[in-house]
Design a protein around this motif. Structure first.
Motif, mmCIF file in Angstrom:
data_model
loop_
_atom_site.group_PDB
_atom_site.id
_atom_site.type_symbol
_atom_site.label_atom_id
_atom_site.label_comp_id
_atom_site.label_asym_id
_atom_site.label_seq_id
_atom_site.Cartn_x
_atom_site.Cartn_y
_atom_site.Cartn_z
ATOM 1 N N UNK A 105 19.400 74.123 -96.133
ATOM 2 C CA UNK A 105 18.597 74.995 -95.275
ATOM 3 C C UNK A 105 17.200 74.427 -95.059
ATOM 4 N N UNK A 106 16.727 73.582 -95.971
ATOM 5 C CA UNK A 106 15.391 73.033 -95.877
ATOM 6 C C UNK A 106 15.362 71.671 -95.183
ATOM 7 N N UNK A 107 16.444 71.157 -94.715
ATOM 8 C CA UNK A 107 16.463 69.853 -94.087
ATOM 9 C C UNK A 107 15.987 69.957 -92.643
ATOM 10 N N UNK A 108 14.705 69.748 -92.458
ATOM 11 C CA UNK A 108 14.116 69.714 -91.119
ATOM 12 C C UNK A 108 13.405 68.371 -90.975
ATOM 13 N N UNK A 109 13.351 67.829 -89.784
ATOM 14 C CA UNK A 109 12.617 66.577 -89.619
ATOM 15 C C UNK A 109 11.120 66.793 -89.839
ATOM 16 N N UNK A 110 10.462 65.784 -90.372
ATOM 17 C CA UNK A 110 9.014 65.864 -90.624
ATOM 18 C C UNK A 110 8.313 65.626 -89.286
ATOM 19 N N UNK A 111 7.473 66.558 -88.876
ATOM 20 C CA UNK A 111 6.813 66.461 -87.566
ATOM 21 C C UNK A 111 5.341 66.060 -87.691
ATOM 22 N N UNK A 112 4.843 65.853 -88.884
ATOM 23 C CA UNK A 112 3.446 65.430 -89.060
ATOM 24 C C UNK A 112 3.304 63.950 -88.736
ATOM 25 N N UNK A 113 2.202 63.599 -88.093
ATOM 26 C CA UNK A 113 1.935 62.209 -87.748
ATOM 27 C C UNK A 113 1.300 61.528 -88.947
ATOM 28 N N UNK A 114 1.783 60.348 -89.248
ATOM 29 C CA UNK A 114 1.210 59.565 -90.329
ATOM 30 C C UNK A 114 0.001 58.812 -89.759
ATOM 31 N N UNK A 115 -1.206 59.230 -90.116
ATOM 32 C CA UNK A 115 -2.427 58.654 -89.555
ATOM 33 C C UNK A 115 -2.951 57.480 -90.364
ATOM 34 N N UNK A 116 -2.365 57.179 -91.483
ATOM 35 C CA UNK A 116 -2.859 56.078 -92.309
ATOM 36 C C UNK A 116 -2.837 54.743 -91.569
ATOM 37 N N UNK A 117 -1.745 54.348 -90.866
ATOM 38 C CA UNK A 117 -1.781 53.082 -90.134
ATOM 39 C C UNK A 117 -2.829 53.087 -89.011
ATOM 40 N N UNK A 118 -2.996 54.228 -88.366
ATOM 41 C CA UNK A 118 -3.985 54.325 -87.302
ATOM 42 C C UNK A 118 -5.393 54.109 -87.851
ATOM 43 N N UNK A 119 -5.706 54.704 -88.965
ATOM 44 C CA UNK A 119 -7.017 54.536 -89.590
ATOM 45 C C UNK A 119 -7.202 53.090 -90.031
ATOM 46 N N UNK A 120 -6.182 52.475 -90.553
ATOM 47 C CA UNK A 120 -6.277 51.076 -90.974
ATOM 48 C C UNK A 120 -6.585 50.171 -89.783
ATOM 49 N N UNK A 121 -5.902 50.382 -88.679
ATOM 50 C CA UNK A 121 -6.133 49.558 -87.494
ATOM 51 C C UNK A 121 -7.550 49.780 -86.965
ATOM 52 N N UNK A 122 -7.996 51.008 -86.922
ATOM 53 C CA UNK A 122 -9.344 51.296 -86.422
ATOM 54 C C UNK A 122 -10.414 50.663 -87.312
ATOM 55 N N UNK A 123 -10.243 50.688 -88.617
ATOM 56 C CA UNK A 123 -11.213 50.059 -89.508
ATOM 57 C C UNK A 123 -11.249 48.548 -89.312
ATOM 58 N N UNK A 124 -10.090 47.943 -89.125
ATOM 59 C CA UNK A 124 -10.050 46.501 -88.878
ATOM 60 C C UNK A 124 -10.756 46.170 -87.565
ATOM 61 N N UNK A 125 -10.499 46.943 -86.505
ATOM 62 C CA UNK A 125 -11.173 46.708 -85.217
ATOM 63 C C UNK A 125 -12.677 46.908 -85.334
ATOM 64 N N UNK A 126 -13.099 47.902 -86.078
ATOM 65 C CA UNK A 126 -14.526 48.145 -86.274
ATOM 66 C C UNK A 126 -15.184 46.954 -86.964
#
Length: 160
Positions: free
Chosen positions: A10-31
């Motif tokens: 009954x608890x098997x639902x897809x995870x809908x949260x966005x994983x922002x860790x890769x996005x933050x990593x890319x932004x820090x590298x670009x900065x």
């Protein structure tokens, strides 16, 4: 780190949260890249200032020829060959412009050609003297204020 693999059916639902860790990593590298690259680019800009070359001007009789000389304390402005003060320069400029506009048929003339002010400045004249003459002629209504210079000895008057 832990990971949720499963549980009740009954608890098997897809995870809908966005994983922002890769996005933050890319932004820090670009900065970091921009912080390093921008000062290098700004400091390596090379400029070549223009050479003293000129375009030959056609001298018209209605143009005003000013000569400006001066030392550290005094500025001398000459209208043609006669010395003028800044107030006289303004008044003569306004009068000259009005007379030329009237001579050409008034402001309504579509082919109206306004006179120009040509300034010859001594090489040792402080900028405030030449700048004052420019400002005064612009206040008088002259739209075109130019400089008259001499070509370098043996130089080509036209840029190549």
């Amino acid at each position: 780190m832990s990971m949720s693999v499963g549980g009740d059916a009954a608890e098997e639902k897809p995870i809908t949260d966005i994983n922002t860790t890769p996005l933050v990593d890319v932004m820090l590298v670009l900065l970091i890249i921009f912080l390093i690259a921008v000062p290098v680019v700004l400091q390596s800009v090379k400029l070549k200032l223009p050479d003293v070359r000129f375009d030959p001007t056609t001298t018209k009789p209605e143009n005003v020829l000013l000569s400006v000389t001066g030392d550290g304390a005094n500025c001398n402005v000459y209208w043609g060959m006669s010395p003028v003060t800044s107030t006289e320069l303004l008044n003569r400029g306004v009068e000259k412009l009005k007379a030329e506009i009237e001579r050409q048929g008034g402001v309504g003339n579509p082919a109206l050609e306004l006179p120009e002010a040509h300034i010859r400045g001594d090489v040792n004249t402080p900028y405030r003297c030449i700048g004052g003459a420019i400002y005064t002629m612009q206040r008088a209504g002259f739209a075109k204020v130019g400089f008259i210079s001499e070509p370098p000895p043996g130089g080509n008057p036209r840029p190549s």
